[in-house]
Design an enzyme around this catalytic site. Structure first.
Site, PDB file in Angstrom:
ATOM      1  N   ASP A 179      57.265 -27.605  18.374  1.00  0.00           N
ATOM      2  CA  ASP A 179      57.496 -28.678  19.345  1.00  0.00           C
ATOM      3  C   ASP A 179      56.599 -29.871  19.036  1.00  0.00           C
ATOM      4  OD1 ASP A 179      55.310 -26.999  20.168  1.00  0.00           O
ATOM      5  OD2 ASP A 179      55.322 -27.972  22.131  1.00  0.00           O
ATOM      6  N   GLU A 195      53.526 -25.757  22.786  1.00  0.00           N
ATOM      7  CA  GLU A 195      52.107 -26.020  22.541  1.00  0.00           C
ATOM      8  C   GLU A 195      51.719 -27.400  23.019  1.00  0.00           C
ATOM      9  OE1 GLU A 195      48.317 -27.053  20.495  1.00  0.00           O
ATOM     10  OE2 GLU A 195      50.218 -28.119  20.518  1.00  0.00           O
ATOM     11  N   GLU A 196      52.605 -28.358  22.837  1.00  0.00           N
ATOM     12  CA  GLU A 196      52.316 -29.732  23.241  1.00  0.00           C
ATOM     13  C   GLU A 196      52.465 -29.927  24.752  1.00  0.00           C
ATOM     14  OE1 GLU A 196      50.891 -31.642  21.419  1.00  0.00           O
ATOM     15  OE2 GLU A 196      51.562 -31.515  19.341  1.00  0.00           O
ATOM     16  N   GLU A 249      47.060 -26.007  12.238  1.00  0.00           N
ATOM     17  CA  GLU A 249      46.878 -27.328  12.835  1.00  0.00           C
ATOM     18  C   GLU A 249      46.256 -28.278  11.807  1.00  0.00           C
ATOM     19  OE1 GLU A 249      47.730 -28.618  15.612  1.00  0.00           O
ATOM     20  OE2 GLU A 249      47.992 -27.034  17.111  1.00  0.00           O
ATOM     21  N   HIS A 272      50.285 -37.737  16.872  1.00  0.00           N
ATOM     22  CA  HIS A 272      50.789 -38.318  18.125  1.00  0.00           C
ATOM     23  C   HIS A 272      50.949 -39.839  18.055  1.00  0.00           C
ATOM     24  CE1 HIS A 272      49.545 -34.699  20.873  1.00  0.00           C
ATOM     25  NE2 HIS A 272      50.022 -34.296  19.700  1.00  0.00           N
TER      26      HIS A 272
END
Length: 365
Positions: free
Chosen positions: A66, A125-126, A154, A339
């Site tokens: 996600d 997760e987000e 990550e 992001h």
């Protein structure tokens, strides 16, 4: 399909949290010789892939498919990967479909592994992260299939590929203080109990206060005030109460009870309420553990860089693995565009990340 081609394919899925948009099914089909278990709870989809090669160590890779919403201002469509100047631009390129692509392809291609490989993939997760990796781990525990070691892919590197392996994470404590006073007219301060005046001389003992001195892998657990408010936005009435919100990113040295006891001592004598919530717990994987040593060796061999071990940054799903007793590290590509608009990952980084994970698997005796 090589790792870059696979990476490009999974970037096309519009997997805005918690919707995987079919990405997990695509991955399961790609690793067709792995046992696949789909888990769905409260609208969240998870996938566990597993394959036994021998009776050796049980090694897992974990990640999320996600992504956060892309926002506006991109130079190209965020879910149509753009290859330009050695980079691939798309939402999720760094966080963290590069990591997912690398370990999926490494698990497919690795040779001479004599243990068990498990892949834990989530679409949560987000967002709230309540029904993703945590739920998968509960099921693995029920079945007696928890891995001994794990890698969360990550994006950890900061300047150059290979410079950082995360061996732990700080916890997060959210707190609220409510100080109650007696509202009144500013012309008669003797008749009021002004919570602003009460807290003013005490703020220096709260704001920025280090609860500990830190350690080899953790910076000091600092109280960071995020909000102070009280009153009615007028100049002639004192407030009846004042609220303070704060956060402590805590190490394994400082607990929520330590924060509570300290603040109660500072605020002694005031009419106050204090509430704390530990939203995530700190963890630290021993630097001499098998997974840390093996990951460090693989990273240095492939990248030519001696990685630093640290615990900086926010929280990740690695905390859940640690809570279940799994020895876990995190390693991935450079994280300078996570992001952000025009998120991107270097093609060579993705290729080298794949080689790091393949090297890790093949030498994880």
């Amino acid at each position: 399909m090589d790792v870059v081609a696979f990476f490009t394919e999974i970037l096309k899925f519009r997997s805005i949290t918690p919707d995987d948009d079919g990405c997990l099914k695509f991955i399961a089909e790609f690793l067709g010789d792995f046992e696949a278990r789909f888990i769905e709870k409260n609208g969240v989809k998870n996938l566990i892939l597993s394959k036994r090669f021998g009776d050796g160590a049980h090694l897992a890779f974990a990640g999320h498919v996600d992504v956060v919403p892309p926002g506006e201002g991109w130079q190209s469509e965020p879910f149509t990967p753009l290859m330009k100047d050695g980079f691939i631009y798309a939402r999720g390129a760094q966080d963290m479909k590069s990591g997912v692509a690398a370990f999926v392809c490494a698990c497919r291609d690795a040779k001479n592994f004599n243990g068990r490989l498990t892949l834990i993939l989530t679409s949560d997760e987000e967002g709230d992260a309540l029904f993703g990796t945590l739920e998968a781990l509960k099921i693995l525990k029920e079945r007696g299939e928890l891995p001994q070691f794990a890698v969360v892919a990550e994006p950890t590197c900061t300047g150059v590929f290979g410079d950082t392996i995360k061996v732990g994470r700080r916890g997060s404590i959210n707190g609220k203080i409510l100080i109650r006073g007696v509202q009144g007219h500013v012309a008669y301060p003797e008749k009021c109990v002004n919570p602003v005046h009460q807290i003013a001389p005490l703020l220096s003992r709260i704001a920025g206060h280090d609860m500990d001195a830190g350690s080899e892998f953790f910076s000091p657990s600092k109280i960071v005030i995020t909000d102070i408010r009280g009153g009615m936005e007028v100049c002639n009435v004192t407030p009846s109460e004042l609220g303070i919100m704060f956060n402590v990113r805590n190490s394994d040295i400082t607990s929520a009870d330590d924060v509570k006891n300290y603040l109660q001592s500072v605020l002694e004598g005031l009419n106050f309420e204090l509430s704390l919530k530990q939203s995530s717990k700190p963890f630290l994987t021993d630097k001499d553990s098998k997974i840390v040593r093996a990951m460090s060796k693989a990273v240095q061999k492939i990248s030519g860089v001696a990685p630093q071990l640290n615990t900086k940054g926010g929280t990740s799903d690695a905390r859940y693995l640690a809570e279940f007793g799994v020895k876990v590290v995190e390693f991935g590509v450079i994280n300078d565009r996570i992001h952000a608009v025009d998120e991107r990952a270097g093609v060579k980084e993705v290729e080298r990340l794949y080689l790091v994970f393949k090297e890790l698997i093949e030498n994880f005796a």
